[in-house]
Design an enzyme around this catalytic site. Structure first.
Site, PDB file in Angstrom:
ATOM      1  N   SER A 143       0.850  -1.176   0.000  1.00 34.77           N
ATOM      2  CA  SER A 143       0.000   0.000   0.000  1.00 34.77           C
ATOM      3  C   SER A 143       0.890   1.231   0.000  1.00 34.77           C
ATOM      4  CB  SER A 143      -0.875   0.013   1.265  1.00 34.77           C
ATOM      5  OG  SER A 143      -1.550   1.240   1.437  1.00 34.77           O
ATOM      6  N   TYR A 156      -2.067  -1.098  10.174  1.00 39.24           N
ATOM      7  CA  TYR A 156      -2.021  -1.400   8.743  1.00 39.24           C
ATOM      8  C   TYR A 156      -0.656  -1.035   8.168  1.00 39.24           C
ATOM      9  CZ  TYR A 156      -3.787  -1.406   3.883  1.00 39.24           C
ATOM     10  OH  TYR A 156      -4.008  -1.655   2.549  1.00 39.24           O
TER      11      TYR A 156
END
Length: 270
Positions: A143, A156
């Site tokens: 990401s 995350y």
């Protein structure tokens, strides 16, 4: 890796979002598909779609956090098609909120899926892909949050930073072989990852521990929201060109530059 027709791709998280869009793109290139997903209904629907258009495909329900299930996925791929040329470690989940509010279960679930899931893929597939002696490529979904810290996404970020490091090291370790590696680092993409808690195990809090972004947090998000086919096209390009970094959003460049400038300034001791 120019020749894709007739070769085999395994995609985790393959029944929706980026995984499904990439499966469609690779099928258009003539690839055979092994789709893995934790949701049986979505998996059945995706498999039916590809069978309907004549693409050789199997679906294997898989929880990537379970090493034995990922090993079984590899066995199923080799049993069905005799080899694997592209592995897309794409399955992922997200939890939201500041680190000081995170529970142990948030960490465990996120690490199990986002990081251990990729590690399990590497363990189960890469040695066998090397042994078969054919050209191949491994893509792992990280990401933008694996390149730059994001407020409210600490858990995350930690998992996705790990995926970036893993892919960078794998890329180096595979030099001199017929395999290469990429890491996918998108900003916002139109997927259902915001609802990933629907598959959170009950022993790790289930849906009772869901925290969604409030409107202020949602409004603060940076960058465009891309459609999944745009991302799939970049994944295909990386496979063909053996690109390490798959950056989908031009607007992420400034944030990455500023991060490394901050690191660089730390060398100015005076």
């Amino acid at each position: 890796m120019e020749q894709l027709n007739g070769r085999v791709a395994v995609i985790t998280g393959g029944a929706s979002g980026i995984g499904l869009a990439t499966a469609r793109r690779l099928a258009a290139e003539g690839m055979k598909l092994v789709l893995a997903d934790i949701e049986q209904n979505s998996l059945d629907k995706a498999v039916a779609e590809f069978k309907g258009q004549g693409t050789p495909v199997i679906g294997v329900k898989t929880d990537v956090s379970k090493r034995d299930q990922v090993k079984a996925l590899a066995d199923a791929a080799w049993d069905a098609f005799g080899g694997v040329n592209v592995l897309f470690n794409n399955a992922g989940v997200a939890v939201y909120g500041p680190l000081q509010e995170m529970k142990h279960e948030d960490w465990e679930w996120s690490i199990n899926v986002n990081l251990w899931g990729v590690i399990h893929g590497i363990e189960a597939f890469v040695p066998r892909m090397l042994e078969q002696g054919e050209e191949g490529h491994i893509i792992s979904t990280a990401s933008f949050a694996g390149l730059v810290p994001n407020s409210g996404l600490g858990v995350y970020c930690v998992t996705k930073y790990g995926v970036v490091a893993l892919a960078e090291c794998l890329y180096r370790d595979l030099r001199g072989t017929k395999l290469s590696a990429s890491v996918l680092c998108p900003m916002l993409v139109k997927t259902n990852i915001g609802d990933s808690a629907r598959n959170r195990p009950s022993e790790l809090g289930g849906t009772s521990m869901v925290r969604r972004r409030n409107q202020e947090e949602q409004n603060s998000l940076q960058g465009r929201t891309l459609e999944t086919p745009e991302v799939a096209e970049r994944v295909l390009r990386a496979i063909r060109r053996q690109e390490l970094y798959i950056i989908t959003h031009e607007e992420s460049r400034e944030f990455v530059r500023r991060r490394f400038e901050r690191i660089d300034r730390s060398f100015d001791l005076d």
